[in-house]
Motif scaffolding. Sequence first.
Motif, PDB file in Angstrom:
ATOM      1  N   THR A 168      19.301  41.855 -54.410  1.00  0.00           N
ATOM      2  CA  THR A 168      19.771  42.354 -55.705  1.00  0.00           C
ATOM      3  C   THR A 168      18.573  42.625 -56.612  1.00  0.00           C
ATOM      4  O   THR A 168      17.548  41.934 -56.517  1.00  0.00           O
ATOM      5  N   PRO A 169      18.686  43.615 -57.511  1.00  0.00           N
ATOM      6  CA  PRO A 169      19.747  44.615 -57.547  1.00  0.00           C
ATOM      7  C   PRO A 169      19.555  45.649 -56.449  1.00  0.00           C
ATOM      8  O   PRO A 169      18.529  45.643 -55.779  1.00  0.00           O
ATOM      9  N   VAL A 205       9.128  43.260 -63.296  1.00  0.00           N
ATOM     10  CA  VAL A 205      10.402  43.277 -62.568  1.00  0.00           C
ATOM     11  C   VAL A 205      10.430  42.122 -61.573  1.00  0.00           C
ATOM     12  O   VAL A 205       9.388  41.704 -61.065  1.00  0.00           O
ATOM     13  N   ILE A 206      11.607  41.625 -61.344  1.00  0.00           N
ATOM     14  CA  ILE A 206      11.820  40.598 -60.323  1.00  0.00           C
ATOM     15  C   ILE A 206      12.896  41.096 -59.374  1.00  0.00           C
ATOM     16  O   ILE A 206      14.014  41.409 -59.796  1.00  0.00           O
ATOM     17  N   LEU A 207      12.534  41.168 -58.113  1.00  0.00           N
ATOM     18  CA  LEU A 207      13.478  41.578 -57.081  1.00  0.00           C
ATOM     19  C   LEU A 207      13.912  40.321 -56.336  1.00  0.00           C
ATOM     20  O   LEU A 207      13.084  39.480 -55.988  1.00  0.00           O
ATOM     21  N   ARG A 208      15.201  40.240 -56.091  1.00  0.00           N
ATOM     22  CA  ARG A 208      15.747  39.017 -55.515  1.00  0.00           C
ATOM     23  C   ARG A 208      16.308  39.232 -54.120  1.00  0.00           C
ATOM     24  O   ARG A 208      16.850  40.287 -53.804  1.00  0.00           O
ATOM     25  N   CYS A 209      16.206  38.187 -53.335  1.00  0.00           N
ATOM     26  CA  CYS A 209      16.647  38.222 -51.944  1.00  0.00           C
ATOM     27  C   CYS A 209      17.254  36.867 -51.610  1.00  0.00           C
ATOM     28  O   CYS A 209      16.775  35.827 -52.074  1.00  0.00           O
ATOM     29  N   VAL A 210      18.311  36.897 -50.819  1.00  0.00           N
ATOM     30  CA  VAL A 210      18.831  35.671 -50.221  1.00  0.00           C
ATOM     31  C   VAL A 210      18.696  35.829 -48.715  1.00  0.00           C
ATOM     32  O   VAL A 210      19.427  36.604 -48.094  1.00  0.00           O
ATOM     33  N   PRO A 211      17.725  35.144 -48.109  1.00  0.00           N
ATOM     34  CA  PRO A 211      17.532  35.251 -46.655  1.00  0.00           C
ATOM     35  C   PRO A 211      18.681  34.584 -45.897  1.00  0.00           C
ATOM     36  O   PRO A 211      19.511  33.884 -46.480  1.00  0.00           O
TER      37      PRO A 211
END
Lengths: 116, 116
Positions: A7-8, A19-25
Amino acid sequence: EPEVTQTPSHQVTQMGQEVILRCVPISNHLYFYWYRQILGQKVEFLVSFYNNEISEKSEIFDDQFSVERPDGSNFTLKIRSTKLEDSAMYFCASSVRAIIGHNEQFFGPGTRLTVL
Amino acid sequence: TQLLEQSPQFLSIQEGENLTVYCNSSSVFSSLQWYRQEPGEGPVLLVTVVTGGEVKKLKRLTFQFGDARKDSSLHITAAQPGDTGLYLCAGRFKNAGGTSYGKLTFGQGTILTVHP
Protein backbone atom coordinates in the motif's frame (compact mmCIF):
# COMPACT_ATOMS: atom_id res chain seq x y z
CA GLU A 1 -2.72 -18.65 -0.85
CA PRO A 2 -0.43 -16.31 1.10
CA GLU A 3 0.69 -13.25 -0.82
CA VAL A 4 2.71 -10.09 -0.42
CA THR A 5 0.58 -6.96 -0.17
CA GLN A 6 1.59 -3.36 -0.75
CA THR A 7 0.00 0.00 0.00
CA PRO A 8 -0.76 2.39 -1.49
CA SER A 9 -1.18 1.13 -5.03
CA HIS A 10 -0.46 4.61 -6.36
CA GLN A 11 1.27 7.53 -4.64
CA VAL A 12 1.60 10.98 -6.13
CA THR A 13 3.93 13.40 -4.40
CA GLN A 14 5.72 16.68 -4.95
CA MET A 15 9.48 16.74 -5.49
CA GLY A 16 11.28 17.10 -2.17
CA GLN A 17 8.55 15.44 -0.13
CA GLU A 18 9.01 12.33 1.94
CA VAL A 19 7.12 9.16 1.04
CA ILE A 20 6.71 5.88 2.85
CA LEU A 21 5.79 2.79 0.89
CA ARG A 22 4.38 -0.09 2.87
CA CYS A 23 4.52 -3.83 2.43
CA VAL A 24 3.23 -6.82 4.33
CA PRO A 25 5.42 -9.81 3.44
CA ILE A 26 4.26 -13.40 3.58
CA SER A 27 3.98 -14.28 7.25
CA ASN A 28 6.58 -17.04 7.62
CA HIS A 29 9.16 -15.35 5.40
CA LEU A 30 12.36 -14.03 6.91
CA TYR A 31 14.00 -12.12 4.05
CA PHE A 32 12.56 -8.95 2.58
CA TYR A 33 13.46 -6.98 -0.50
CA TRP A 34 12.65 -3.81 -2.38
CA TYR A 35 12.99 -3.51 -6.13
CA ARG A 36 11.99 -0.76 -8.50
CA GLN A 37 11.05 -0.64 -12.15
CA ILE A 38 11.24 2.61 -14.05
CA LEU A 39 8.76 2.63 -16.93
CA GLY A 40 10.11 0.60 -19.84
CA GLN A 41 13.22 -0.52 -17.97
CA LYS A 42 14.43 -3.59 -16.09
CA VAL A 43 13.41 -4.47 -12.59
CA GLU A 44 16.28 -3.25 -10.38
CA PHE A 45 17.31 -4.44 -6.93
CA LEU A 46 17.36 -1.81 -4.20
CA VAL A 47 17.88 -3.54 -0.87
CA SER A 48 17.56 -6.77 1.06
CA PHE A 49 16.74 -6.98 4.76
CA TYR A 50 17.12 -9.78 7.27
CA ASN A 51 17.06 -9.99 11.02
CA ASN A 52 16.28 -6.28 11.33
CA GLU A 53 19.19 -5.08 9.32
CA ILE A 54 20.17 -4.43 5.72
CA SER A 55 22.04 -7.41 4.29
CA GLU A 56 22.76 -5.95 0.86
CA LYS A 57 22.00 -2.75 -1.02
CA SER A 58 22.56 -1.42 -4.50
CA GLU A 59 24.17 1.85 -5.48
CA ILE A 60 20.69 3.21 -6.13
CA PHE A 61 19.92 2.87 -2.42
CA ASP A 62 21.64 6.03 -1.23
CA ASP A 63 21.17 8.09 1.93
CA GLN A 64 17.75 9.25 0.74
CA PHE A 65 16.42 5.73 1.15
CA SER A 66 15.79 3.77 4.33
CA VAL A 67 13.97 0.59 5.25
CA GLU A 68 12.36 -0.50 8.46
CA ARG A 69 10.38 -3.32 9.92
CA PRO A 70 8.45 -1.35 12.53
CA ASP A 71 6.45 -4.32 13.80
CA GLY A 72 6.05 -8.03 13.18
CA SER A 73 4.23 -7.65 9.90
CA ASN A 74 5.08 -4.45 8.03
CA PHE A 75 8.17 -3.65 5.98
CA THR A 76 8.56 -0.07 4.79
CA LEU A 77 10.64 1.86 2.30
CA LYS A 78 11.11 5.56 3.00
CA ILE A 79 12.37 8.10 0.51
CA ARG A 80 13.28 11.23 2.43
CA SER A 81 13.31 13.83 -0.32
CA THR A 82 11.87 12.56 -3.54
CA LYS A 83 13.31 13.46 -6.93
CA LEU A 84 11.68 13.32 -10.32
CA GLU A 85 13.81 10.30 -11.20
CA ASP A 86 12.37 8.35 -8.26
CA SER A 87 9.16 7.95 -10.26
CA ALA A 88 8.80 4.20 -10.77
CA MET A 89 6.95 1.08 -9.70
CA TYR A 90 8.30 -0.13 -6.38
CA PHE A 91 7.98 -3.81 -5.63
CA CYS A 92 8.35 -5.50 -2.29
CA ALA A 93 9.33 -9.16 -2.23
CA SER A 94 9.91 -11.75 0.43
CA SER A 95 11.45 -15.19 0.69
CA VAL A 96 11.63 -17.87 3.32
CA ARG A 97 15.42 -17.95 3.19
CA ALA A 98 18.32 -16.75 1.11
CA ILE A 99 20.71 -19.70 1.33
CA ILE A 100 22.74 -20.65 -1.68
CA GLY A 101 20.61 -22.14 -4.42
CA HIS A 102 17.26 -21.44 -2.87
CA ASN A 103 15.69 -18.05 -2.90
CA GLU A 104 12.17 -18.09 -4.24
CA GLN A 105 11.12 -14.51 -3.99
CA PHE A 106 7.44 -13.64 -4.12
CA PHE A 107 6.55 -10.17 -5.25
CA GLY A 108 3.78 -7.81 -4.24
CA PRO A 109 1.60 -5.96 -6.75
CA GLY A 110 3.72 -2.82 -6.51
CA THR A 111 3.26 0.84 -5.65
CA ARG A 112 3.37 3.27 -8.52
CA LEU A 113 5.19 6.37 -7.29
CA THR A 114 4.78 9.53 -9.33
CA VAL A 115 6.94 12.52 -8.37
CA LEU A 116 5.79 15.85 -9.80
CA THR B 1 28.63 -6.18 -12.21
CA GLN B 2 26.89 -9.31 -13.41
CA LEU B 3 24.74 -8.85 -16.46
CA LEU B 4 21.91 -11.00 -17.62
CA GLU B 5 20.83 -10.88 -21.26
CA GLN B 6 17.39 -12.02 -22.28
CA SER B 7 16.25 -12.56 -25.86
CA PRO B 8 14.28 -11.94 -27.89
CA GLN B 9 12.88 -8.69 -26.57
CA PHE B 10 9.65 -9.08 -28.56
CA LEU B 11 7.94 -12.17 -29.89
CA SER B 12 4.74 -12.14 -31.90
CA ILE B 13 3.37 -15.52 -32.95
CA GLN B 14 0.18 -17.29 -33.96
CA GLU B 15 -1.78 -19.55 -31.67
CA GLY B 16 -0.44 -23.09 -31.79
CA GLU B 17 3.17 -22.17 -32.56
CA ASN B 18 6.11 -23.03 -30.34
CA LEU B 19 8.58 -20.50 -28.99
CA THR B 20 11.74 -20.27 -26.93
CA VAL B 21 13.04 -17.44 -24.78
CA TYR B 22 16.69 -17.33 -23.77
CA CYS B 23 18.50 -15.99 -20.75
CA ASN B 24 22.31 -15.78 -20.73
CA SER B 25 25.13 -14.51 -18.59
CA SER B 26 28.92 -14.67 -18.60
CA SER B 27 28.77 -15.44 -14.87
CA VAL B 28 27.54 -18.55 -13.10
CA PHE B 29 24.10 -18.39 -11.56
CA SER B 30 23.57 -19.95 -8.17
CA SER B 31 19.90 -20.16 -9.09
CA LEU B 32 17.58 -18.70 -11.68
CA GLN B 33 13.91 -17.87 -11.61
CA TRP B 34 11.39 -17.24 -14.35
CA TYR B 35 8.58 -14.81 -13.75
CA ARG B 36 5.59 -13.59 -15.69
CA GLN B 37 4.45 -10.01 -15.28
CA GLU B 38 1.16 -8.47 -16.33
CA PRO B 39 0.92 -4.70 -16.98
CA GLY B 40 0.73 -2.75 -13.71
CA GLU B 41 1.31 -5.83 -11.56
CA GLY B 42 4.17 -7.51 -9.80
CA PRO B 43 6.17 -10.41 -11.25
CA VAL B 44 4.59 -13.80 -10.57
CA LEU B 45 6.99 -16.67 -9.99
CA LEU B 46 6.75 -19.51 -12.52
CA VAL B 47 9.72 -21.70 -11.63
CA THR B 48 13.13 -21.84 -9.95
CA VAL B 49 16.03 -23.84 -11.39
CA VAL B 50 19.08 -24.60 -9.32
CA THR B 51 21.00 -27.60 -10.69
CA GLY B 52 23.00 -27.50 -13.95
CA GLY B 53 21.17 -29.43 -16.66
CA GLU B 54 17.90 -29.30 -14.76
CA VAL B 55 14.65 -29.43 -16.73
CA LYS B 56 11.30 -28.46 -15.21
CA LYS B 57 7.90 -28.59 -16.82
CA LEU B 58 4.83 -26.56 -16.01
CA LYS B 59 2.03 -27.72 -18.33
CA ARG B 60 3.08 -26.44 -21.79
CA LEU B 61 6.10 -24.56 -20.41
CA THR B 62 9.51 -26.25 -20.26
CA PHE B 63 12.37 -24.61 -18.41
CA GLN B 64 15.99 -25.68 -18.86
CA PHE B 65 19.07 -24.68 -16.93
CA GLY B 66 22.37 -24.97 -18.78
CA ASP B 67 24.97 -27.49 -17.62
CA ALA B 68 27.37 -24.69 -16.74
CA ARG B 69 24.59 -22.72 -15.01
CA LYS B 70 25.24 -19.67 -17.20
CA ASP B 71 22.12 -19.89 -19.33
CA SER B 72 18.50 -20.90 -19.21
CA SER B 73 15.61 -21.20 -21.61
CA LEU B 74 11.85 -21.15 -21.49
CA HIS B 75 10.06 -23.13 -24.19
CA ILE B 76 6.31 -22.85 -24.72
CA THR B 77 4.60 -25.53 -26.78
CA ALA B 78 1.42 -24.77 -28.72
CA ALA B 79 1.15 -21.20 -27.48
CA GLN B 80 -2.28 -19.84 -26.63
CA PRO B 81 -3.54 -16.24 -26.44
CA GLY B 82 -3.62 -16.62 -22.65
CA ASP B 83 0.19 -16.95 -22.72
CA THR B 84 0.46 -13.33 -23.85
CA GLY B 85 2.50 -11.30 -21.39
CA LEU B 86 5.95 -10.25 -20.23
CA TYR B 87 8.32 -13.06 -19.27
CA LEU B 88 11.28 -12.26 -17.07
CA CYS B 89 14.29 -14.26 -16.04
CA ALA B 90 16.05 -13.30 -12.83
CA GLY B 91 19.24 -14.82 -11.51
CA ARG B 92 21.24 -14.94 -8.35
CA PHE B 93 24.98 -14.84 -8.70
CA LYS B 94 27.73 -15.98 -6.41
CA ASN B 95 30.17 -13.29 -5.41
CA ALA B 96 33.94 -13.65 -5.58
CA GLY B 97 33.94 -15.34 -2.19
CA GLY B 98 31.48 -17.96 -3.38
CA THR B 99 28.58 -16.59 -1.35
CA SER B 100 25.24 -16.10 -2.94
CA TYR B 101 23.13 -13.25 -1.67
CA GLY B 102 19.44 -12.75 -2.10
CA LYS B 103 19.69 -10.04 -4.74
CA LEU B 104 18.00 -10.96 -8.01
CA THR B 105 19.35 -9.55 -11.27
CA PHE B 106 16.62 -9.29 -13.87
CA GLY B 107 16.73 -9.52 -17.62
CA GLN B 108 15.00 -6.89 -19.69
CA GLY B 109 12.11 -9.22 -20.40
CA THR B 110 10.43 -10.77 -23.42
CA ILE B 111 7.07 -9.39 -24.47
CA LEU B 112 5.13 -12.27 -25.95
CA THR B 113 2.01 -11.73 -28.03
CA VAL B 114 0.05 -14.77 -29.16
CA HIS B 115 -2.53 -14.00 -31.84
CA PRO B 116 -5.67 -16.13 -32.09
